[in-house]
Design a protein around this motif. Structure first.
Motif, PDB file in Angstrom:
ATOM      1  N   SER A  27       0.836  -1.199   0.000  1.00 37.00           N
ATOM      2  CA  SER A  27       0.000   0.000   0.000  1.00 37.00           C
ATOM      3  C   SER A  27       0.872   1.250   0.000  1.00 37.00           C
ATOM      4  O   SER A  27       0.524   2.251  -0.640  1.00 37.00           O
ATOM      5  CB  SER A  27      -0.950  -0.005   1.196  1.00 37.00           C
ATOM      6  OG  SER A  27      -0.193  -0.057   2.362  1.00 37.00           O
ATOM      7  N   GLU A  31       0.624   4.210  -2.755  1.00 38.10           N
ATOM      8  CA  GLU A  31       0.432   5.598  -2.334  1.00 38.10           C
ATOM      9  C   GLU A  31       1.531   6.503  -2.907  1.00 38.10           C
ATOM     10  O   GLU A  31       1.255   7.563  -3.462  1.00 38.10           O
ATOM     11  CB  GLU A  31       0.475   5.613  -0.811  1.00 38.10           C
ATOM     12  CG  GLU A  31      -0.195   6.809  -0.204  1.00 38.10           C
ATOM     13  CD  GLU A  31      -0.047   6.785   1.297  1.00 38.10           C
ATOM     14  OE1 GLU A  31      -0.464   5.782   1.909  1.00 38.10           O
ATOM     15  OE2 GLU A  31       0.520   7.751   1.833  1.00 38.10           O
ATOM     16  N   ILE A 161      -5.696  10.882  -2.014  1.00 37.91           N
ATOM     17  CA  ILE A 161      -4.601  10.117  -1.386  1.00 37.91           C
ATOM     18  C   ILE A 161      -4.976   9.718   0.041  1.00 37.91           C
ATOM     19  O   ILE A 161      -4.745   8.588   0.465  1.00 37.91           O
ATOM     20  CB  ILE A 161      -3.292  10.942  -1.394  1.00 37.91           C
ATOM     21  CG1 ILE A 161      -2.794  11.069  -2.839  1.00 37.91           C
ATOM     22  CG2 ILE A 161      -2.217  10.308  -0.526  1.00 37.91           C
ATOM     23  CD1 ILE A 161      -1.614  11.983  -3.027  1.00 37.91           C
ATOM     24  N   ARG A 165      -5.289   6.012   1.400  1.00 37.97           N
ATOM     25  CA  ARG A 165      -4.528   5.552   2.573  1.00 37.97           C
ATOM     26  C   ARG A 165      -5.462   4.869   3.575  1.00 37.97           C
ATOM     27  O   ARG A 165      -5.175   3.788   4.073  1.00 37.97           O
ATOM     28  CB  ARG A 165      -3.836   6.754   3.215  1.00 37.97           C
ATOM     29  CG  ARG A 165      -2.842   6.346   4.293  1.00 37.97           C
ATOM     30  CD  ARG A 165      -2.164   7.559   4.885  1.00 37.97           C
ATOM     31  NE  ARG A 165      -1.403   8.299   3.908  1.00 37.97           N
ATOM     32  CZ  ARG A 165      -1.383   9.620   3.805  1.00 37.97           C
ATOM     33  NH1 ARG A 165      -2.103  10.365   4.623  1.00 37.97           N
ATOM     34  NH2 ARG A 165      -0.647  10.226   2.891  1.00 37.97           N
TER      35      ARG A 165
END
Ligand SMILES: Nc1ncnc2c1ncn2[C@@H]1O[C@H](COP(=O)(O)OP(=O)(O)OP(=O)(O)O)[C@@H](O)[C@H]1O
Ligand SMILES: [Mg+2]
Length: 465
Positions: A27, A31, A161, A165
């Motif tokens: 992840s 990101e 974003i 997240r």
């Protein structure tokens, strides 16, 4: 069991941590990629707009073509959402500004000049919104200097974003919980048959040593383990039963001479005897004592062999010579039955303990003499199997030993015909057990064959240990 439980928790925890670590890295990578992508997109957009404005500014003259200039600027900005422009001349007078944030704030920024020099961008927070800013300075047609600031709003990207997240964080948590539950379930199902097996094994004691774990009750992958365990139980049961019989046999063997001695002593004590009679009785007692003493020393010998304490004193032995001497030793016995001891063949010298090997061959010969009918021949054959191995075969004619007895002949106190030897009272049944121990101490092998013609004891020995 306790350790089992510990392992069954440790493993899911490791799986869970690994899943967590992997997903976190994954992840983080996503990101970062998205962040880089949006920065690149913003920078490209800012650069293209600023270049177009610069081009317009070089021909710009506030008194001549202001309207045309504004028209061109509007054309440049068409299609660029969330993009803001702020242009001032060298007097600080605003040439053009779009509606929106007051980009003049950027002018006070200490990094502002560096942005212009490096043609780079910077982040500016104006009215709780975040902007990426680019700036340039150009000189117009009439020598006037113009400072242009172009800003693009980052809020949408930042929100995306942040959502990404949060989503990935949730995914990590859910995946970890699922991995934990999944591995706990799979360990439970893998562990289940093992736990069942452990419980079965724990129930095995000396009282039910004959119990064997059924291979049908365990999963296929454990069948060979269970088979190996059952085989181990077979061996253990065999050892225990032999141990039990051994103790019973010793007690039995000791009881007979002791009963004989007690009875004789009681009879003698009942009446007064002459010196000659006492002497005779003492002689007969001596025989029993000697037999008991022999048996005890045989038992000690076997105990030493069991504990691997038999250390052969190795010397060079000429077997032919040794056996010829033994034939002489047995002459009184063979003469009694008119039996001939015949030595055939030859072999190389070997390394061994002369006393022990003499005892082993002597035991076999004394059995052979006992079971050979009168006027017959016992043959001892020596031969060389290979450079490093020799063979001794002691063959005597006589009654065939039934096949079922052959594997047990070397066991302690084993006699083929119990009653026959009880009456002749000359053997305890440990002679061949001692022979086997001696041969094995010399790293050799021994086995017996018997048919209608003869019984043969075949010894195979290395020339050097
Ligand atoms: N050459 C043989 N021919 C026939 N049977 C034999 C022969 N050698 C041994 N046996 C059988 O094997 C049994 C075991 O022999 P082993 O020498 O161990 O005992 P034993 O001779 O009875 O007693 P011990 O040798 O202790 O005095 C004997 O009782 C006998 O039944
Ligand atoms: Mg014997």
């Amino acid at each position: 069991m306790k350790q089992n439980k510990l392992i069954s928790f440790r493993l899911p925890l490791i799986v869970c941590l690994l899943t967590c670590g992997l997903l976190y890295c994954f992840s983080h990578l996503i990101e970062r990629s998205f962040e880089k992508f949006s920065i690149r997109q913003n920078v490209t957009e800012l650069n293209s707009v600023i270049t177009s404005i610069e081009r317009e500014l070089t021909y710009y003259s506030p008194s001549d073509n202001r309207d045309e200039f504004i028209q061109n600027l509007l054309l440049i900005l068409t299609g660029h959402h969330h993009l803001f422009v702020y242009i001032i001349d060298d007097m600080g007078k605003i040439v053009y500004r779009t509606r929106g944030p007051n980009l003049a704030i950027a002018l006070t920024h200490e990094e502002f000049e560096r942005i212009i020099e490096d043609e780079s961008t910077s982040i500016e927070n104006i009215d709780k919104s975040s902007y990426r800013i680019a700036a340039s300075r150009v000189t117009g047609e009439n020598g006037q200097q113009f400072t242009t600031i172009v800003a693009v709003r980052r809020d949408v990207q930042l929100e995306f974003i942040s959502r990404l997240r949060n989503g990935l964080g949730l995914l990590i948590v859910i995946s970890c919980v699922l991995a934990l539950i999944g591995s706990l379930i799979s360990i439970y199902y893998t562990q289940k048959p093992i736990n069942r097996l452990i419980r079965k094994i724990e129930r095995i004691s000396l009282k039910n040593l004959n119990y064997r774990i059924p291979t049908s009750s365990v999963p296929v992958k454990y069948v060979s383990l269970v088979k190996a365990f059952n085989n181990m139980l077979n061996r253990m049961e065999d050892v225990f039963s032999r141990q039990r019989n051994f103790t019973a046999d010793i007690a039995h063997e000791m009881r007979t001479p002791i009963t004989n001695l007690t009875t004789q002593t009681q009879i003698v004590l009942n009446n007064a005897r002459t010196t000659e009679e006492y002497r005779e009785i003492l002689y007969s007692n001596l025989e029993e004592y000697e037999k008991m003493s022999q048996m005890i020393s045989d038992m000690l010998f076997l105990a030493q062999a069991d504990n691997r304490q038999l250390v052969p004193k190795l010397i060079d032995i000429d077997l032919q010579n040794m056996i010829l001497m033994m034939c002489d030793y047995f002459e009184p016995l063979t003469d009694e039955k008119n039996i001939t001891l015949k030595l055939e063949g030859n072999c190389s010298h070997i390394q061994g303990d002369k006393m022990m090997l003499g005892r082993a061959i002597g035991n076999i010969l004394s059995n052979a003499i006992r079971y050979t009918p009168v006027n017959q021949i016992i043959t001892i054959t020596l031969s060389q199997m290979s450079e490093k191995r020799i063979k001794i075969v002691i063959s005597n004619p006589g009654e065939k030993i039934d096949k079922k007895h052959l594997p047990h002949l070397f066991e302690r106190f084993y006699r083929v015909d119990e009653s026959r030897h009880r009456s002749d009272s000359s053997g305890t049944g440990i002679g061949l057990a001692i022979v086997k121990s001696i041969i094995e101490t010399h790293k050799g092998t021994i086995y017996v064959e018997s048919d209608d013609v003869s019984t043969r004891f075949i010894i195979n020995l290395p020339t050097a240990i």
